[in-house]
Every structure is written in C-alpha cells, then in structure tokens.
Design a protein around this motif. Structure first.
Motif, PDB file in Angstrom:
ATOM      1  N   LEU A  94       0.845  -1.203   0.000  1.00 17.41           N
ATOM      2  CA  LEU A  94       0.000   0.000   0.000  1.00 17.41           C
ATOM      3  C   LEU A  94       0.869   1.237   0.000  1.00 17.41           C
ATOM      4  CD1 LEU A  94      -2.392  -0.923   2.971  1.00 17.41           C
ATOM      5  CD2 LEU A  94      -3.039  -0.907   0.580  1.00 17.41           C
ATOM      6  N   THR A  95       0.258   2.337  -0.431  1.00 17.62           N
ATOM      7  CA  THR A  95       0.934   3.624  -0.250  1.00 17.62           C
ATOM      8  C   THR A  95       0.437   4.223   1.055  1.00 17.62           C
ATOM      9  OG1 THR A  95      -0.777   4.874  -1.396  1.00 17.62           O
ATOM     10  CG2 THR A  95       1.010   3.988  -2.761  1.00 17.62           C
ATOM     11  N   GLN A  96       1.160   5.215   1.534  1.00 20.06           N
ATOM     12  CA  GLN A  96       0.780   5.869   2.796  1.00 20.06           C
ATOM     13  C   GLN A  96      -0.618   6.487   2.684  1.00 20.06           C
ATOM     14  OE1 GLN A  96       2.588   5.787   5.598  1.00 20.06           O
ATOM     15  NE2 GLN A  96       1.104   6.984   6.745  1.00 20.06           N
ATOM     16  N   GLU A  97      -0.954   7.079   1.544  1.00 18.06           N
ATOM     17  CA  GLU A  97      -2.252   7.714   1.328  1.00 18.06           C
ATOM     18  C   GLU A  97      -3.385   6.678   1.352  1.00 18.06           C
ATOM     19  OE1 GLU A  97       0.342   8.292  -0.960  1.00 18.06           O
ATOM     20  OE2 GLU A  97       0.963  10.079   0.134  1.00 18.06           O
ATOM     21  N   GLU A  98      -3.160   5.521   0.708  1.00 15.34           N
ATOM     22  CA  GLU A  98      -4.173   4.469   0.702  1.00 15.34           C
ATOM     23  C   GLU A  98      -4.419   3.951   2.116  1.00 15.34           C
ATOM     24  OE1 GLU A  98      -2.474   1.586  -1.944  1.00 15.34           O
ATOM     25  OE2 GLU A  98      -3.424   2.454  -3.726  1.00 15.34           O
ATOM     26  N   ALA A  99      -3.330   3.781   2.856  1.00 15.27           N
ATOM     27  CA  ALA A  99      -3.453   3.293   4.233  1.00 15.27           C
ATOM     28  C   ALA A  99      -4.240   4.289   5.081  1.00 15.27           C
ATOM     29  CB  ALA A  99      -2.073   3.045   4.833  1.00 15.27           C
TER      30      ALA A  99
END
Length: 186
Positions: A94-99
C-alpha cells in the motif's frame, strides 16, 4: 526491558477509572510507567476511551505487548488496524495515502456505529421515561376517581336522609294539620 501496554487503575472503590500506559512488565500494576497513552472509563454507557493512536502504534512497532484488556481497547480504537496498515506500507503493498484513507473510512464507520448506539440508548431512556410518566398518570387518575367515589357516598347519604327528613316533616305537618282540625272542630 520488556514493555507492556496495560491498564493502571485509578478512581474510588466501585467506580474504576483506568489509565492506559506503556510500562515495564516488572513494575507494579499501579506503579511506575514509561508513557501514558490514554484513559478508559467503563462507568459510562458506552465506555469512554481516549487514546493516543499514533503513540500506541509507535510502542507496538517497537515491540510492546498489550495485555488482554488493553488489546481489546486498542482493537476497538483501531490501533491494531493502523499498525497492520503501516506494515503493508513498509512491505510496499500500500501507499501511505491508501493506508490513511482505509483507516479514515474505518474510523468513520466506527464513529457511526457508536453514535447510533448512543442515540438508541437515549431513545430507550426517553421511552422508559414516557412509560413511567404514563404509569404515574394512570395511578393519579385512579386516585382521583377513588376520591370522587369517596365524596359521592356522602352526597348519597345526604340525599337519603333528605327523604327521611321530608317524611318526618310531612308527618309533623300532618300532625299539625290534625291538631288544627281538632281545634277547629272544638
């Protein structure tokens, strides 16, 4: 040094209030602690929990082990989910934004459920209050009816004595009339 995330009891007898702390596992239950992460008040419905989510995640990532009750509280507030999502970010899944988006969506859903429960409790409390008020009204109406019935027999007694008094008065007038007739005849 083995670190535990656990509850530290405060409050008076019968009214517990807990601090959620990161402490050395060898320290006493209410003794020395490393960091206060939040509070937990089980006396309210639903229970009030204030928690530093980021601080708790930091301690968990550094190897702190939560106690059973603390683990349930951390799960309820989403700390374990956030740790899981950050693990996915480290692995590249995951990316930080998705998380962050997933965590915020979960948090909104959770606050919706909690607010729904508090509204349901408030509604049930209002219904119980209205039901008790209605029961009080019925009791009051019964008492008023009984009071009216208690007054009514007294009036009937007065009415019953009135015909007797009229009969006595008629008898007296009849006697007086008979006496007048006797006097007139003499």
């Amino acid at each position: 040094m083995p670190v535990r995330i656990r509850l530290q009891r405060h409050g008076r007898k019968g009214k517990p209030f807990y601090w959620i702390v990161a402490a050395d596992s060898r320290a006493k239950r209410d003794g020395k602690f490393l960091e206060k992460l939040g509070t937990y008040n089980p006396n309210t419905n639903p229970a009030q929990i204030e928690l530093d989510v980021d601080g708790s995640v930091k301690w968990l990532q550094n190897g702190a082990q939560p106690s059973e009750t603390a683990k349930r509280i951390l799960s309820y507030k989403g700390v374990l989910l956030k740790k899981h999502l950050l693990g996915g970010v480290k692995k590249g899944a995951l990316t930080q934004e998705e998380a962050e988006a997933k965590f915020e969506a979960w948090l909104e859903e959770k606050t919706g459920k909690v607010s729904e429960k508090t509204e349901g409790l408030a509604k049930a409390k209002e219904e119980a209050k209205a039901k008790a008020l209605e029961a009080e009204r019925e009791i009051s109406e019964k008492r008023k009816a009984e009071a009216v019935q208690d007054e009514a027999p007294e009036e009937e007694v007065v009415e019953e004595t009135a015909p007797e008094a009229e009969a006595e008065a008629a008898a007296e007038t009849g006697e007086e009339a008979a006496e007048e007739n006797k006097e007139a005849a003499e």
